[in-house]
Design a protein around this motif. Structure first.
Motif, PDB file in Angstrom:
ATOM      1  N   ARG A 109      16.674 -19.594  82.742  1.00 18.08           N
ATOM      2  CA  ARG A 109      16.538 -20.551  84.378  1.00 18.08           C
ATOM      3  C   ARG A 109      18.154 -21.379  84.029  1.00 18.08           C
ATOM      4  O   ARG A 109      18.076 -22.146  84.668  1.00 18.08           O
ATOM      5  CB  ARG A 109      15.443 -21.525  83.562  1.00 18.08           C
ATOM      6  N   LEU A 110      18.235 -21.405  82.855  1.00 16.84           N
ATOM      7  CA  LEU A 110      19.766 -22.531  82.094  1.00 16.84           C
ATOM      8  C   LEU A 110      21.135 -21.567  82.797  1.00 16.84           C
ATOM      9  O   LEU A 110      20.901 -20.572  82.612  1.00 16.84           O
ATOM     10  CB  LEU A 110      19.810 -22.591  80.725  1.00 16.84           C
ATOM     11  N   LEU A 111      21.815 -22.221  82.978  1.00 20.94           N
ATOM     12  CA  LEU A 111      22.663 -21.487  84.282  1.00 20.94           C
ATOM     13  C   LEU A 111      24.243 -21.354  83.050  1.00 20.94           C
ATOM     14  O   LEU A 111      24.765 -21.030  82.849  1.00 20.94           O
ATOM     15  CB  LEU A 111      23.291 -22.230  85.157  1.00 20.94           C
ATOM     16  N   CYS A 112      24.047 -22.040  81.873  1.00 22.64           N
ATOM     17  CA  CYS A 112      24.943 -22.314  80.771  1.00 22.64           C
ATOM     18  C   CYS A 112      25.261 -21.097  80.099  1.00 22.64           C
ATOM     19  O   CYS A 112      26.052 -20.536  79.415  1.00 22.64           O
ATOM     20  CB  CYS A 112      24.937 -23.628  79.849  1.00 22.64           C
ATOM     21  N   VAL A 113      23.223 -20.550  79.771  1.00 20.12           N
ATOM     22  CA  VAL A 113      23.835 -19.397  78.932  1.00 20.12           C
ATOM     23  C   VAL A 113      23.218 -17.794  79.931  1.00 20.12           C
ATOM     24  O   VAL A 113      23.765 -17.169  79.902  1.00 20.12           O
ATOM     25  CB  VAL A 113      21.579 -19.695  78.884  1.00 20.12           C
ATOM     26  N   GLN A 114      23.387 -18.004  81.776  1.00 15.09           N
ATOM     27  CA  GLN A 114      23.339 -16.660  81.877  1.00 15.09           C
ATOM     28  C   GLN A 114      25.616 -16.678  82.217  1.00 15.09           C
ATOM     29  O   GLN A 114      25.656 -15.511  82.459  1.00 15.09           O
ATOM     30  CB  GLN A 114      22.959 -17.763  83.628  1.00 15.09           C
ATOM     31  N   LYS A 115      25.662 -17.884  82.400  1.00 18.69           N
ATOM     32  CA  LYS A 115      27.382 -17.430  82.229  1.00 18.69           C
ATOM     33  C   LYS A 115      27.754 -16.624  80.845  1.00 18.69           C
ATOM     34  O   LYS A 115      28.991 -16.261  81.205  1.00 18.69           O
ATOM     35  CB  LYS A 115      28.255 -19.113  81.888  1.00 18.69           C
ATOM     36  N   TYR A 116      27.330 -16.887  80.106  1.00 19.88           N
ATOM     37  CA  TYR A 116      27.597 -15.863  78.723  1.00 19.88           C
ATOM     38  C   TYR A 116      27.149 -15.196  78.535  1.00 19.88           C
ATOM     39  O   TYR A 116      26.861 -14.725  77.013  1.00 19.88           O
ATOM     40  CB  TYR A 116      27.904 -17.412  77.174  1.00 19.88           C
ATOM     41  N   ALA A 117      26.234 -14.167  79.506  1.00 15.31           N
ATOM     42  CA  ALA A 117      24.844 -13.048  79.150  1.00 15.31           C
ATOM     43  C   ALA A 117      26.138 -12.451  78.324  1.00 15.31           C
ATOM     44  O   ALA A 117      25.974 -11.333  77.528  1.00 15.31           O
ATOM     45  CB  ALA A 117      24.732 -12.595  80.060  1.00 15.31           C
ATOM     46  N   ASP A 118      27.611 -11.871  78.813  1.00 17.02           N
ATOM     47  CA  ASP A 118      28.363 -10.831  78.135  1.00 17.02           C
ATOM     48  C   ASP A 118      29.132 -10.925  77.409  1.00 17.02           C
ATOM     49  O   ASP A 118      29.003  -9.658  76.537  1.00 17.02           O
ATOM     50  CB  ASP A 118      29.446 -10.050  79.376  1.00 17.02           C
ATOM     51  N   LEU A 119      29.410 -12.300  77.413  1.00 16.47           N
ATOM     52  CA  LEU A 119      29.689 -12.922  75.788  1.00 16.47           C
ATOM     53  C   LEU A 119      29.106 -12.471  74.227  1.00 16.47           C
ATOM     54  O   LEU A 119      28.813 -12.262  73.451  1.00 16.47           O
ATOM     55  CB  LEU A 119      30.301 -14.146  75.306  1.00 16.47           C
ATOM     56  N   ALA A 120      27.655 -13.349  75.346  1.00 14.05           N
ATOM     57  CA  ALA A 120      26.362 -12.428  73.798  1.00 14.05           C
ATOM     58  C   ALA A 120      26.326 -11.125  73.503  1.00 14.05           C
ATOM     59  O   ALA A 120      26.154 -11.172  72.209  1.00 14.05           O
ATOM     60  CB  ALA A 120      24.946 -13.165  74.304  1.00 14.05           C
ATOM     61  N   LYS A 121      25.963 -10.189  74.671  1.00 12.93           N
ATOM     62  CA  LYS A 121      25.761  -9.399  73.640  1.00 12.93           C
ATOM     63  C   LYS A 121      27.307  -8.859  73.091  1.00 12.93           C
ATOM     64  O   LYS A 121      26.957  -7.846  72.077  1.00 12.93           O
ATOM     65  CB  LYS A 121      25.909  -8.522  75.220  1.00 12.93           C
ATOM     66  N   PHE A 122      28.351  -9.122  73.806  1.00  3.43           N
ATOM     67  CA  PHE A 122      29.531  -8.713  72.769  1.00  3.43           C
ATOM     68  C   PHE A 122      29.416  -9.194  71.546  1.00  3.43           C
ATOM     69  O   PHE A 122      30.225  -7.951  70.684  1.00  3.43           O
ATOM     70  CB  PHE A 122      31.176  -9.139  73.942  1.00  3.43           C
ATOM     71  N   LEU A 123      29.336 -10.279  70.980  1.00  2.00           N
ATOM     72  CA  LEU A 123      28.916 -10.249  69.993  1.00  2.00           C
ATOM     73  C   LEU A 123      27.582 -10.032  69.131  1.00  2.00           C
ATOM     74  O   LEU A 123      28.670 -10.249  67.853  1.00  2.00           O
ATOM     75  CB  LEU A 123      28.843 -12.524  69.824  1.00  2.00           C
ATOM     76  N   VAL A 124      26.950  -9.534  69.615  1.00  2.81           N
ATOM     77  CA  VAL A 124      25.759  -9.087  68.714  1.00  2.81           C
ATOM     78  C   VAL A 124      25.975  -7.833  68.642  1.00  2.81           C
ATOM     79  O   VAL A 124      26.061  -7.075  66.857  1.00  2.81           O
ATOM     80  CB  VAL A 124      24.519  -8.884  70.047  1.00  2.81           C
ATOM     81  N   ASN A 125      27.304  -6.680  69.745  1.00  5.06           N
ATOM     82  CA  ASN A 125      27.269  -5.855  69.094  1.00  5.06           C
ATOM     83  C   ASN A 125      28.462  -5.641  68.029  1.00  5.06           C
ATOM     84  O   ASN A 125      28.314  -4.663  67.597  1.00  5.06           O
ATOM     85  CB  ASN A 125      27.915  -5.079  70.013  1.00  5.06           C
ATOM     86  N   PHE A 126      29.028  -7.418  68.339  1.00  3.81           N
ATOM     87  CA  PHE A 126      30.577  -7.329  66.946  1.00  3.81           C
ATOM     88  C   PHE A 126      29.693  -7.268  65.781  1.00  3.81           C
ATOM     89  O   PHE A 126      30.580  -7.025  64.905  1.00  3.81           O
ATOM     90  CB  PHE A 126      31.572  -7.971  67.980  1.00  3.81           C
ATOM     91  N   ILE A 127      28.721  -8.584  66.009  1.00  3.96           N
ATOM     92  CA  ILE A 127      28.340  -8.990  64.141  1.00  3.96           C
ATOM     93  C   ILE A 127      27.816  -7.295  64.067  1.00  3.96           C
ATOM     94  O   ILE A 127      27.167  -7.227  62.569  1.00  3.96           O
ATOM     95  CB  ILE A 127      27.506  -9.770  65.051  1.00  3.96           C
ATOM     96  N   LEU A 128      26.444  -6.656  64.714  1.00  5.19           N
ATOM     97  CA  LEU A 128      26.055  -5.626  64.208  1.00  5.19           C
ATOM     98  C   LEU A 128      27.104  -4.447  63.869  1.00  5.19           C
ATOM     99  O   LEU A 128      27.077  -4.141  62.516  1.00  5.19           O
ATOM    100  CB  LEU A 128      25.531  -4.365  65.124  1.00  5.19           C
TER     101      LEU A 128
END
Length: 448
Positions: A109-128
């Motif tokens: 529901r938070l626009l600030c979270v929606q905005k960084y969806a792609d970044l969140a995916k990249f960061l999780v895969n990068f940390i993994l």
């Protein structure tokens, strides 16, 4: 003639659905196979350092903390599966860790979270991927430590350091990762799992049958507890296998039961292994309990088994970061629409091999520079494993639960409060752990 033509979109989609279901059933696994996958994913080098972890915490504090940490990790696994079930838009949709984070952020529901969806995916895969690189570095050091022990038995008068052995191991390890097919890699991994399982049985037998130390006289607590935290997380971090197992199961609803049983059994097994190992050797415990065996012949057999186990498990550990890195490379090729050109594909394959050689070389250099087995495990546990096993699932749970339940309630407040506490506690202990590990490494360098 029916109202629907054979080539109508509805008929085609129905055919595809039937074919997809048939393919999924063919490739799916049952609950016994799922348990074996969980066991294979968790049995590794980390278990051998758990008795050392108890030395860093003290037996009483370590026992209580281990139970608490594993309970939080078990809850995180349940959170991940719950979020996967709630985020799935169809029964056939499959998630990896990064994709699940992205979908959850997009539905927030938070626009600030929606905005960084792609970044969140990249960061999780990068940390993994980065965590897997850390595991690979530990594998180099582990094999080197085992070989040094074996070499010193046969050639006691010739001093050999772990750093030298690590450099020598570069070519053998490099040859294993040129096996690029996952099926071939799985054969290597099976050899590794069998070898390390035999090693665990040998050490269990030794620690149970030999006279223990007087554990009451051993420290109940220690100021090196943050190092313990990192070591435990390194040993129990198997959350990366949860979603792949769920994707492969015939009945996905059974996955949460299977993972609870599988991880629960592993956690209990690890506790007894760690406690008995520390109880047997006390403060004389080494970075890996496999290096403590007094029986010379049994000790050398154990070291050979561990070296074989870790060596053949290396390609599977390396497969994850390699896949992530090469996916970025292939995305670039696709962007230029030149991947279908035969000459360009040859160039891509050439750079694949170059990156392979460079990556293993960088891992080798890191291992030779930091040949501190238990400290290296703790550092990786504090950075990558804490993020993947506790922080990311807690954040994901908050996002998904909030999107499904917009209104505040006592249940929602309790869930958010628990997750924030879990994240904060994990971040604090991870930070303290990293500082403690760096200080211990600096001391090791100063003392030669």
């Amino acid at each position: 003639m029916s109202d629907l033509e054979d080539n109508s979109p509805l008929v085609i989609s129905r055919k595809e659905e039937i074919e997809g279901n048939a393919a999924r059933k063919k490739d799916s696994i049952n609950w016994i196979q799922a348990l074996l996958h969980i066991f294979k994913a968790n049995v590794g080098t980390g278990v051998m350092a758990l008795p050392f972890a108890f030395k860093c915490s003290g037996w009483l504090l370590g026992s209580l903390a281990y139970i608490l940490i594993t309970c939080i990790a078990q809850i995180a696994i349940n959170q991940l599966l719950w979020c996967s079930g709630k985020s799935r838009r169809s029964e056939e949709e499959k998630f990896d860790y990064g994709k699940l984070i992205k979908v959850a952020c997009e539905n927030s529901r938070l626009l600030c979270v929606q905005k960084y969806a792609d970044l969140a995916k990249f960061l999780v895969n990068f940390i993994l991927a980065l965590t897997q690189y850390g595991f690979c570095t530990v594998y180099f050091v582990f094999v080197a430590a085992s070989l040094v022990k074996i070499f010193s038995y046969f050639h006691a008068n010739i001093p050999v350091t772990e750093s030298v052995i690590v450099i020598v191991l570069y070519i053998p390890f490099l040859l294993t990762v040129f096996a690029k097919k996952l099926k071939t890699i799985s054969y290597y991994s099976t050899i590794g799992v069998i070898s390390i399982s035999i090693s665990i049985v040998i050490i269990f037998n030794v620690t149970v049958r030999r006279p223990p130390t007087d554990i009451i006289r051993l420290p109940k607590a220690s100021d090196q507890f943050p190092i313990f935290f990192g070591n435990v997380l390194y040993a129990i971090e198997g959350i990366g296998v949860v979603l792949p197992v769920e994707n492969k199961m015939k009945t996905r609803k059974q996955c949460i039961i299977v993972t609870n049983i599988g991880f629960g059994l592993v956690f209990v097994l690890y506790f007894f292994f760690a406690f008995l190992g520390y109880n047997r050797y006390g403060n004389e415990i080494k970075d890996s309990v496999s290096l403590n065996l007094e029986d010379v012949m049994l000790g050398e057999i154990e070291n050979i088994l561990m070296a074989v186990a870790v060596f053949f498990s290396f390609p599977l550990q390396f497969y994850v970061p390699k896949s992530f890195l090469y996916q970025q490379l292939y995305d670039k090729f696709n962007a230029h629409q030149e991947l279908h050109n035969k000459e360009y594909r040859c160039t891509a394959d050439y750079w694949d091999d170059v990156l392979l050689i460079v990556n293993v070389a960088l891992i080798c250099i890191a291992a030779a520079s930091l040949p501190f087995l238990a400290l290296l495990m703790s550092f990786i546990g504090c950075i990558g494993c804490a993020l993947l096993a506790i922080i990311a699932p807690a954040f994901l749970h908050i996002i998904v639960f909030d999107s499904l339940h917009p209104q505040m309630s006592c249940r929602k407040f309790a869930i958010i409060a628990y997750n924030i506490i879990a994240i904060a506690l994990s971040m604090i202990l991870s930070g303290l752990g990293m500082v403690s590990v760096v200080n211990e490494i600096m001391k090791s360098f100063q003392h030669g």
